[in-house]
Structures are given as C-alpha cells and as structure tokens.
Write an enzyme that holds these catalytic residues in place. Structure first.
Site, PDB file in Angstrom:
ATOM      1  N   GLU A  53     -32.996  94.392  12.356  1.00  0.00           N
ATOM      2  CA  GLU A  53     -32.979  92.912  13.211  1.00  0.00           C
ATOM      3  C   GLU A  53     -33.465  91.974  12.266  1.00  0.00           C
ATOM      4  O   GLU A  53     -34.577  92.023  11.801  1.00  0.00           O
ATOM      5  CB  GLU A  53     -33.454  93.176  14.425  1.00  0.00           C
ATOM      6  N   LYS A  55     -35.185  88.944  13.017  1.00  0.00           N
ATOM      7  CA  LYS A  55     -35.946  88.401  14.245  1.00  0.00           C
ATOM      8  C   LYS A  55     -37.255  87.354  13.813  1.00  0.00           C
ATOM      9  O   LYS A  55     -38.008  88.069  13.250  1.00  0.00           O
ATOM     10  CB  LYS A  55     -36.228  89.630  15.089  1.00  0.00           C
ATOM     11  N   LYS A 115     -26.743  89.097  18.250  1.00  0.00           N
ATOM     12  CA  LYS A 115     -27.596  89.497  19.494  1.00  0.00           C
ATOM     13  C   LYS A 115     -27.952  88.314  20.037  1.00  0.00           C
ATOM     14  O   LYS A 115     -28.808  87.301  19.435  1.00  0.00           O
ATOM     15  CB  LYS A 115     -28.756  90.221  18.799  1.00  0.00           C
ATOM     16  N   GLU A 164     -25.812  96.905  26.531  1.00  0.00           N
ATOM     17  CA  GLU A 164     -27.426  97.285  26.660  1.00  0.00           C
ATOM     18  C   GLU A 164     -27.697  97.295  28.123  1.00  0.00           C
ATOM     19  O   GLU A 164     -27.339  96.610  28.996  1.00  0.00           O
ATOM     20  CB  GLU A 164     -27.968  96.144  26.056  1.00  0.00           C
ATOM     21  N   ASN A 185     -32.649  99.663  26.508  1.00  0.00           N
ATOM     22  CA  ASN A 185     -33.609  99.179  26.102  1.00  0.00           C
ATOM     23  C   ASN A 185     -34.821  99.287  26.704  1.00  0.00           C
ATOM     24  O   ASN A 185     -34.883  99.229  27.914  1.00  0.00           O
ATOM     25  CB  ASN A 185     -33.481  97.344  26.184  1.00  0.00           C
ATOM     26  N   GLU A 215     -33.428 101.050  22.018  1.00  0.00           N
ATOM     27  CA  GLU A 215     -33.746  99.856  21.708  1.00  0.00           C
ATOM     28  C   GLU A 215     -35.299  99.335  21.885  1.00  0.00           C
ATOM     29  O   GLU A 215     -35.708  99.941  23.088  1.00  0.00           O
ATOM     30  CB  GLU A 215     -32.909  98.798  22.107  1.00  0.00           C
ATOM     31  N   SER A 216     -36.216  98.937  21.175  1.00  0.00           N
ATOM     32  CA  SER A 216     -37.633  98.214  21.258  1.00  0.00           C
ATOM     33  C   SER A 216     -38.558  99.668  21.419  1.00  0.00           C
ATOM     34  O   SER A 216     -38.184 100.690  21.396  1.00  0.00           O
ATOM     35  CB  SER A 216     -37.457  97.683  22.897  1.00  0.00           C
TER      36      SER A 216
END
Length: 258
Positions: A53, A55, A115, A164, A185, A215-216
């Site tokens: 990503e 970010k 995203k 998601e 997530n 995710e995360s």
C-alpha cells in the site's frame, strides 16, 4: 469515524463532479484499456501474496511517510515481490489523491487498487477512469442494496471488487453479494482498535472459491506468518512498508508467508 470518513469522501467526490460531470467521467472510464485480472494475480499459491500500500497517513497513526513520488514507491513494491498495489486516494485524513493512483498505474504492471471510502457510482467511475483494476467496498459503510449495486457496477466495468468485512456478519454480507475477493480488516473502524485474531475466527465463513485477504495489524514477518497459518491467501500491508525499506521488508514478509 467510518461514517465521517465516508461522508467526507462523498462530499469531495461531489466537488470533483461539479468540475468533471458524471458523463465525462463515465466516458473516460469506458475509454480505458481493459483492467488487469486481479483475481488471477492474487489467486491462492504455495506462499502468501501481498498487496503493498501507498499510504502517507491515517487517522489512527497520523503522518507515516511523505512519499513524494508514489510511482517510485510502487516500483519498489513491484521489485520486492508484491502481487498488487493499493493506493489510498482519500485526501482529508490519508493525504492521498487520484493523481497518486494515476501515477502508480503508469509506473507498474501489477493490478492497482483504489482504496477509499466508496459509496456511489461516480466514485467507481472515477476509479476506472484513473486506471484502477480493483475498488474497495467497505461493508460497514454501505447498506446491502448499495453494496450489491456498486459490486455489480465494478464488475461491469471489468474491475475486481475487494469487499472488506470487520465481523462474521459482514463476511456473510460480502458472500451474499457474490464477492470473490474478501478482506477481513483487523482494525475496528469505529474504535480503531486492532484484533489480529479476527481473521482466523471468521475465515471459515469465506467460501473455498473466494480469495481471502487479511488486512491491518501487520508490522513484522511473524504477523504475516500468523495470518498465513490462519488461512490467508493475501495480506494487505501499508504502514510497515512505508516506514521501512520497502524491498527488503517485502521480501522478509514473503519468506514468512511461505
């Protein structure tokens, strides 16, 4: 927080629509070359795959990295072995833009994810017009009929929806619209607390034919190994890659997910 982020993203899209009307964006979207096949790129394999990503910041962590050249960052991800690139295009809290997405799309051959907090058709068309191959849909931000409608539109435009979820019920809602790329997530978007074990608790609700994305809560190779052991086909990683050397960090994460 999620409601505020979504409302802000919709408001900003409305401002862009006043300068670039729906019909203009729709024509630009339809004129784009065919989207890259994200499902093929992210299909289950002998080792984990990574969506890397671009970010700059987040509401929970503040500023992460300046990233003056998102195209260069994306090329580093490609060199490091990423299977797809995620680009934050939300401007208020994540400091991203559609220009970042366009720059990344021109720089790499990998599928590129927009995203953002997508809630209407205009935003989906913007994504395709900017060259996105995937679009994020957050179940918690959308009523089921809207989720289904946007999911269908993304497919009609040749892109892949990444749907998601943040709970078992939301995974079920993603399955109900026919999602074939489902993300779980670990970050609660109401409290921003992390639960790395959430993926493992809900992964068995994702059908065998769908790609499972964690995710995360990924900062170390051990975190990738944890998700892989719980059944993740793909891990989406942002903060750890923008705050460390992206190439060597990616390679260490891929080794951990073998």
């Amino acid at each position: 927080m999620l409601a505020d982020l979504t409302a802000g993203a919709v408001e900003d899209a409305g401002a862009r629509a006043s300068e670039r009307p729906f019909a203009v964006v729709e024509a630009a979207a339809l004129a784009q070359p065919s989207a890259r096949d994200a499902l093929a790129a992210l299909a289950p394999a002998d080792r984990v795959k990574i969506i890397a990503e671009v970010k700059r910041a987040s509401p929970s962590r503040g500023d992460l990295a300046a990233i003056p050249d998102p195209a260069l960052q994306a090329r580093r991800y490609e060199e490091g072995g990423a299977s797809a690139i995620s680009v934050l295009t939300e401007g208020r809290r994540f400091k991203g833009s559609l220009a970042d997405l366009e720059a990344v799309r021109a720089a790499v051959d990998l599928p590129v994810l927009r995203k953002d907090f997508i809630a209407n058709e205009y935003q989906v068309l913007e994504a395709r017009a900017a060259g996105a191959d995937l679009v994020l849909l957050i179940v918690a931000a959308l009523e089921q009929d809207v989720l289904s409608r946007l999911h269908t539109l993304i497919l009609e435009l040749g892109m892949t929806p990444l749907v998601e979820a943040h709970s078992a019920d939301e995974v079920d809602r993603a399955v109900d619209v026919g999602a074939r790329l489902i993300g779980v997530n670990a970050r609660d978007l109401s409290t921003f607390e992390l639960d790395r074990d959430l993926f493992g608790r809900v992964a068995d609700r994702i059908p065998a034919g769908a790609v499972k994305v964690a995710e995360s809560a990924v900062l170390t190779p051990a975190d990738v190994a944890h998700y892989r052991a719980a059944g993740a086909d793909v891990v989406l990683i942002g903060e750890a890659l923008v705050t460390n050397d992206p190439i060597s960090t990616l390679r260490s994460f891929l080794e951990a997910g073998a």
